[in-house]
Design a protein around this motif. Structure first.
Motif, short mmCIF file in Angstrom:
data_model
loop_
_atom_site.label_atom_id
_atom_site.label_comp_id
_atom_site.label_asym_id
_atom_site.label_seq_id
_atom_site.Cartn_x
_atom_site.Cartn_y
_atom_site.Cartn_z
N GLY A 75 1.60 109.00 -57.01
CA GLY A 75 1.12 110.03 -58.04
C GLY A 75 1.72 109.99 -59.56
N LYS A 78 0.34 105.60 -62.10
CA LYS A 78 -1.02 105.26 -61.85
C LYS A 78 -1.23 103.88 -61.91
N HIS A 79 -0.22 103.19 -62.75
CA HIS A 79 -0.40 101.43 -62.63
C HIS A 79 -0.09 100.96 -61.66
N ALA A 81 -0.34 102.47 -58.67
CA ALA A 81 -1.13 102.60 -57.71
C ALA A 81 -2.54 101.76 -57.59
N ARG A 82 -2.60 101.40 -58.73
CA ARG A 82 -3.78 100.58 -59.03
C ARG A 82 -3.55 99.07 -58.47
#
Length: 146
Positions: A75, A78-79, A81-82
């Protein structure tokens, strides 16, 4: 099998090697048109081992579910996470496929937590909290902080 030309799927293996550290085999292939390319083959854990669920049932391993679970732990980034969730999930899958331990959801959660801890401490803590691996300890008489 990877096809270079949609009309011709035949290839010839020129060279093949198994990885010493991971359950991966790479093969150098040559298509009938003369194109040379490399494939990386990994065992599919979902076809090889069954998982015992918390309720005692039997399930198959789902890499997509693991990718989503790892991604939700990022959380704060985001980079990661992707772009890193797939790689991390494959690392967990590799560890599970070479393990002699009977697979359970608890064991998968523990291995995933250990992998995340080596990569990103914050993501590991968020993952552990989501999967009830850590619990807060309250002292008597003190209110909990929300």
């Amino acid at each position: 099998m990877i096809s270079i030309n949609s009309h011709d799927t035949s290839t010839r293996v020129l060279n093949s090697r198994a990885s010493k550290t991971n359950p991966v085999v790479w093969r150098r292939r040559k298509g009938s048109a003369g194109d040379v390319f490399t494939t990386y083959e990994r065992p599919a854990l979902s076809e090889n081992k069954k998982i015992t669920t918390v309720s005692g049932g039997i399930d198959t391993f789902n890499l997509g579910r693991l990718i989503q679970s790892i991604g939700s732990a990022f959380g704060h980034d985001k980079h990661a996470a992707r772009y890193d969730s797939l790689w991390l999930a494959q690392s967990v899958e590799d560890k599970l496929s070479t393990s002699s331990v009977e697979l359970s959801t608890q064991y998968i959660t523990t291995v995933t937590y250990a992998t995340l801890k080596q990569y990103d401490e914050i993501a590991a803590v968020q993952y552990a909290a989501k999967h009830q691996l850590v619990r807060t300890v309250r002292k008597r008489g003190r209110p909990s902080i929300k």
